[in-house]
Design a protein around this motif. Sequence first.
Motif, PDB file in Angstrom:
ATOM      1  N   LEU A 195       0.797  -1.219   0.000  1.00  7.63           N
ATOM      2  CA  LEU A 195       0.000   0.000   0.000  1.00  7.63           C
ATOM      3  C   LEU A 195       0.829   1.269   0.000  1.00  7.63           C
ATOM      4  O   LEU A 195       0.301   2.337  -0.348  1.00  7.63           O
ATOM      5  N   GLY A 196       2.084   1.187   0.422  1.00 15.15           N
ATOM      6  CA  GLY A 196       2.878   2.387   0.645  1.00 15.15           C
ATOM      7  C   GLY A 196       2.816   2.779   2.118  1.00 15.15           C
ATOM      8  O   GLY A 196       1.850   2.448   2.822  1.00 15.15           O
ATOM      9  N   GLY A 202       5.988   5.220 -11.967  1.00 15.96           N
ATOM     10  CA  GLY A 202       7.348   5.648 -11.642  1.00 15.96           C
ATOM     11  C   GLY A 202       8.374   4.972 -12.527  1.00 15.96           C
ATOM     12  O   GLY A 202       9.366   5.595 -12.937  1.00 15.96           O
ATOM     13  N   GLU A 203       8.173   3.696 -12.805  1.00 14.17           N
ATOM     14  CA  GLU A 203       9.091   2.985 -13.695  1.00 14.17           C
ATOM     15  C   GLU A 203       9.043   3.565 -15.105  1.00 14.17           C
ATOM     16  O   GLU A 203      10.081   3.704 -15.778  1.00 14.17           O
ATOM     17  N   LEU A 204       7.811   3.904 -15.578  1.00  9.88           N
ATOM     18  CA  LEU A 204       7.673   4.474 -16.914  1.00  9.88           C
ATOM     19  C   LEU A 204       8.307   5.860 -16.987  1.00  9.88           C
ATOM     20  O   LEU A 204       9.002   6.200 -17.959  1.00  9.88           O
ATOM     21  N   GLU A 215      -2.914  10.245 -16.583  1.00  8.07           N
ATOM     22  CA  GLU A 215      -4.132   9.478 -16.303  1.00  8.07           C
ATOM     23  C   GLU A 215      -3.937   8.557 -15.098  1.00  8.07           C
ATOM     24  O   GLU A 215      -4.836   8.424 -14.255  1.00  8.07           O
ATOM     25  N   ALA A 216      -2.771   7.948 -15.011  1.00  7.44           N
ATOM     26  CA  ALA A 216      -2.482   7.064 -13.880  1.00  7.44           C
ATOM     27  C   ALA A 216      -2.455   7.849 -12.566  1.00  7.44           C
ATOM     28  O   ALA A 216      -2.983   7.400 -11.539  1.00  7.44           O
ATOM     29  N   HIS A 237      -1.295   2.431  -5.135  1.00  8.67           N
ATOM     30  CA  HIS A 237       0.144   2.217  -4.952  1.00  8.67           C
ATOM     31  C   HIS A 237       0.738   1.494  -6.165  1.00  8.67           C
ATOM     32  O   HIS A 237       1.839   1.848  -6.626  1.00  8.67           O
ATOM     33  N   ALA A 238       0.021   0.505  -6.678  1.00 11.00           N
ATOM     34  CA  ALA A 238       0.514  -0.229  -7.845  1.00 11.00           C
ATOM     35  C   ALA A 238       0.594   0.688  -9.064  1.00 11.00           C
ATOM     36  O   ALA A 238       1.569   0.639  -9.839  1.00 11.00           O
ATOM     37  N   LEU A 239      -0.416   1.532  -9.254  1.00  9.90           N
ATOM     38  CA  LEU A 239      -0.388   2.473 -10.369  1.00  9.90           C
ATOM     39  C   LEU A 239       0.819   3.397 -10.277  1.00  9.90           C
ATOM     40  O   LEU A 239       1.526   3.639 -11.272  1.00  9.90           O
ATOM     41  N   ARG A 240       1.064   3.923  -9.096  1.00  9.30           N
ATOM     42  CA  ARG A 240       2.176   4.859  -8.932  1.00  9.30           C
ATOM     43  C   ARG A 240       3.533   4.142  -9.102  1.00  9.30           C
ATOM     44  O   ARG A 240       4.505   4.756  -9.589  1.00  9.30           O
ATOM     45  N   LYS A 241       3.589   2.892  -8.705  1.00 14.42           N
ATOM     46  CA  LYS A 241       4.839   2.149  -8.856  1.00 14.42           C
ATOM     47  C   LYS A 241       5.186   1.964 -10.329  1.00 14.42           C
ATOM     48  O   LYS A 241       6.321   2.226 -10.753  1.00 14.42           O
TER      49      LYS A 241
END
Length: 255
Positions: A84-85, A140-142, A158-159, A133-137
């Motif tokens: 979750l962060g 961040g990689e992108l 959008e994310a 949290h998964a979207l932001r992870k």
Amino acid sequence: MVVGALVVVVVLIAAPKYVWIGIGGAVCVVVVIGAIAVGVSVYQDRSSAKAKRERQQQAVQSAAEKKKQERRERRERQRRVKDLGARNADLTESALAAVKQIAESEAAVAGWLGDVDFTADIRSITQSFSKAHALRKVAGELSALDDPSDDDRKILAEAEATAADLERAAVQRVELIGRCATEAQLIDESLRDERDDARTAEQRAELHAKLRGMLYGIESAPDVAPADSTADAVMARVQAYREIKNQIQQARDGR
């Protein structure tokens, strides 16, 4: 001393048979009492040692259970932070603490709050935070890739918006559960105040009844003042003394 001992021996030898029987009985009684005392002492020592061992075992077991609980909590905390962060994990744990507070409140136990099963709410909060949290992870990689394109920037925006919406909805639900806990605490305080007021009213009624009984008893009882009051007599003598002294003084002044 030797002569005294010899005298005692001679007296004992010359003593009749029933004296020896009495001495033997007394010795037996002393031996039995001593054995009982020793047995009681040994039993008490063993009981004390057993109780001490049991306390030590309970302390060791409690310490072990505490360490297990702490390890479970650390693992659960680490899992939440990973999924979750850190910030969202804190918010989720605050919601769980509020749910526990609600469930243990007198208002909930007494049925004033109805159904207090927040399983669905906690699941919704956890899922929303997890998705955000998964979207932001992944975002961040992108965003870490070189030469971002317009499509990259568009999907990243959008994310971010979607993650923010998910977190906003979860935070609102966390805050709502917190307000529920606050309201449950206020109801508990109100219930305690009502009990205190009821006890005060009961005590007041009892004291009123007691005072009424005492007053009725005093009013209906005959006058208990003594016919010849010592206090009245003393005051009368004081007054008489003053009058006599005044008359004497007047006679002296008239001469």
